[in-house]
Design a protein around this motif. Structure first.
Motif, PDB file in Angstrom:
ATOM      1  N   ARG A 177      44.602  81.333  59.638  1.00 15.56           N
ATOM      2  CA  ARG A 177      45.454  81.632  58.479  1.00 15.56           C
ATOM      3  C   ARG A 177      45.397  80.537  57.414  1.00 15.56           C
ATOM      4  NH1 ARG A 177      51.108  84.287  60.691  1.00 15.56           N
ATOM      5  NH2 ARG A 177      50.192  85.928  61.979  1.00 15.56           N
ATOM      6  N   ILE A 178      44.516  79.573  57.596  1.00 10.85           N
ATOM      7  CA  ILE A 178      44.427  78.431  56.682  1.00 10.85           C
ATOM      8  C   ILE A 178      43.210  78.557  55.783  1.00 10.85           C
ATOM      9  CG2 ILE A 178      44.070  75.933  56.548  1.00 10.85           C
ATOM     10  CD1 ILE A 178      45.614  75.707  59.202  1.00 10.85           C
ATOM     11  N   LEU A 179      43.418  78.341  54.485  1.00  9.22           N
ATOM     12  CA  LEU A 179      42.314  78.332  53.529  1.00  9.22           C
ATOM     13  C   LEU A 179      42.328  77.006  52.785  1.00  9.22           C
ATOM     14  CD1 LEU A 179      43.714  81.420  53.478  1.00  9.22           C
ATOM     15  CD2 LEU A 179      41.732  81.827  52.031  1.00  9.22           C
ATOM     16  N   GLU A 180      41.224  76.279  52.823  1.00 10.11           N
ATOM     17  CA  GLU A 180      41.095  75.043  52.054  1.00 10.11           C
ATOM     18  C   GLU A 180      40.570  75.412  50.668  1.00 10.11           C
ATOM     19  OE1 GLU A 180      38.951  71.985  54.060  1.00 10.11           O
ATOM     20  OE2 GLU A 180      40.303  71.978  55.786  1.00 10.11           O
ATOM     21  N   VAL A 181      41.305  75.001  49.644  1.00  7.32           N
ATOM     22  CA  VAL A 181      41.044  75.465  48.285  1.00  7.32           C
ATOM     23  C   VAL A 181      40.163  74.472  47.519  1.00  7.32           C
ATOM     24  CG1 VAL A 181      42.116  76.200  46.133  1.00  7.32           C
ATOM     25  CG2 VAL A 181      43.278  76.621  48.305  1.00  7.32           C
ATOM     26  N   ASP A 182      39.165  75.000  46.840  1.00  7.91           N
ATOM     27  CA  ASP A 182      38.279  74.180  46.000  1.00  7.91           C
ATOM     28  C   ASP A 182      38.861  74.156  44.589  1.00  7.91           C
ATOM     29  OD1 ASP A 182      36.231  72.853  44.755  1.00  7.91           O
ATOM     30  OD2 ASP A 182      34.835  74.541  44.780  1.00  7.91           O
ATOM     31  N   ALA A 183      39.811  73.249  44.372  1.00  8.16           N
ATOM     32  CA  ALA A 183      40.412  73.059  43.054  1.00  8.16           C
ATOM     33  C   ALA A 183      40.112  71.632  42.592  1.00  8.16           C
ATOM     34  CB  ALA A 183      41.919  73.288  43.120  1.00  8.16           C
ATOM     35  N   PRO A 184      40.197  71.356  41.291  1.00  7.43           N
ATOM     36  CA  PRO A 184      39.928  69.995  40.798  1.00  7.43           C
ATOM     37  C   PRO A 184      40.949  68.993  41.325  1.00  7.43           C
ATOM     38  CG  PRO A 184      39.835  71.597  39.007  1.00  7.43           C
ATOM     39  CD  PRO A 184      40.426  72.302  40.179  1.00  7.43           C
ATOM     40  N   GLY A 185      40.513  67.739  41.461  1.00 10.12           N
ATOM     41  CA  GLY A 185      41.418  66.690  41.918  1.00 10.12           C
ATOM     42  C   GLY A 185      40.673  65.434  42.310  1.00 10.12           C
ATOM     43  N   LEU A 186      41.406  64.338  42.413  1.00  8.65           N
ATOM     44  CA  LEU A 186      40.795  63.040  42.704  1.00  8.65           C
ATOM     45  C   LEU A 186      40.186  62.957  44.094  1.00  8.65           C
ATOM     46  CD1 LEU A 186      43.492  60.711  41.110  1.00  8.65           C
ATOM     47  CD2 LEU A 186      41.120  60.943  40.360  1.00  8.65           C
ATOM     48  N   THR A 187      40.670  63.760  45.040  1.00  3.31           N
ATOM     49  CA  THR A 187      40.169  63.673  46.410  1.00  3.31           C
ATOM     50  C   THR A 187      39.322  64.894  46.789  1.00  3.31           C
ATOM     51  OG1 THR A 187      42.202  64.660  47.310  1.00  3.31           O
ATOM     52  CG2 THR A 187      42.126  62.260  47.122  1.00  3.31           C
ATOM     53  N   THR A 188      38.693  65.507  45.814  1.00  5.04           N
ATOM     54  CA  THR A 188      37.869  66.671  46.118  1.00  5.04           C
ATOM     55  C   THR A 188      36.765  66.334  47.115  1.00  5.04           C
ATOM     56  OG1 THR A 188      36.367  68.330  45.217  1.00  5.04           O
ATOM     57  CG2 THR A 188      36.431  66.214  44.074  1.00  5.04           C
ATOM     58  N   PRO A 189      36.568  67.177  48.144  1.00  2.47           N
ATOM     59  CA  PRO A 189      35.454  66.977  49.059  1.00  2.47           C
ATOM     60  C   PRO A 189      34.146  67.539  48.512  1.00  2.47           C
ATOM     61  CG  PRO A 189      36.759  68.834  49.786  1.00  2.47           C
ATOM     62  CD  PRO A 189      37.457  68.273  48.577  1.00  2.47           C
TER      63      PRO A 189
END
Length: 215
Positions: A177-189
């Protein structure tokens, strides 16, 4: 992504979902106040959602001045200049207030005194935002529960954390039930998103075809 959250909010029989804002993880240096997901969910009319912790001392202070039940123009990031801390504003309501002190009960926070500073639960549309005065990642359900959020009743939850949230919210959100979101940010993977300037190129993993041999 907003479409899935909205669908979960409209169908009580659907599984509740957790969205991890991994690119805005205060545990790894993020500001804890990017608004991309908040704005997208608000625009899409997502209901039954909670988000946090959102770092905004000015907004938390205003909510405390106004008091529970007050309706006002909630201005997120009014004092920010960092490029990822974009402003967002919407009609809001103060749902709950607290001093932001809680004893953790799950994961790395279990049994520890946790502090979010003067905090408020601000509802904008169908989203309840935990707004704090101390920058923290969502490493414990106590950050939500201290303001009256019942996690088991949510249709969606957005957490600002990279990985520690998994041990904190596993009671209500299994891995599927977990989705990791690709949004902008300083700690983006997603390293290709970062505007690198002072590194030698080519370099792995930015340049997948990079080869190396010992000197």
């Amino acid at each position: 992504m907003p479409r899935r959250a909205r669908a979960a909010g409209e169908d009580p029989a659907a599984p509740a979902l957790l969205f991890a804002d991994v690119a805005d993880n205060p545990g790894g240096g993020g500001r804890g106040n990017t608004t991309w997901i908040l704005e997208a969910f608000h625009r899409a009319g997502v209901r039954g959602c909670a988000l946090g912790p959102f770092y905004d001392p000015a907004l938390a202070a205003e909510a405390h001045r106004l008091g529970v039940g007050a309706e006002f123009l909630a201005r997120f990031n009014r004092d920010e200049a960092q490029e990822f801390s974009r402003p967002f504003e919407a009609t809001g309501r103060v749902v709950a207030l607290c001093d932001g002190v809680v004893v953790g009960r799950r994961g790395i926070g279990a049994g520890r005194m946790l502090r979010l500073g003067p905090s408020a639960l601000v509802e904008v549309g169908g989203i309840r935002v935990v707004v704090g005065s101390i920058r923290q990642q969502a490493s414990d359900p106590g950050y939500f529960e201290m303001l009256g959020v019942r996690l088991g009743e949510l249709r969606s939850l957005v957490v600002k954390s990279r990985g520690h949230f998994r041990a904190a919210f596993d009671e209500d959100f299994a891995d599927e039930r977990i989705l990791e979101v690709d949004a902008p940010g300083l700690t983006t993977p997603v390293l290709a998103r970062v505007p690198w300037r002072r590194i030698p190129r080519p370099i792995y993993p930015l340049d997948p075809g990079t080869t190396w041999s010992p000197g």
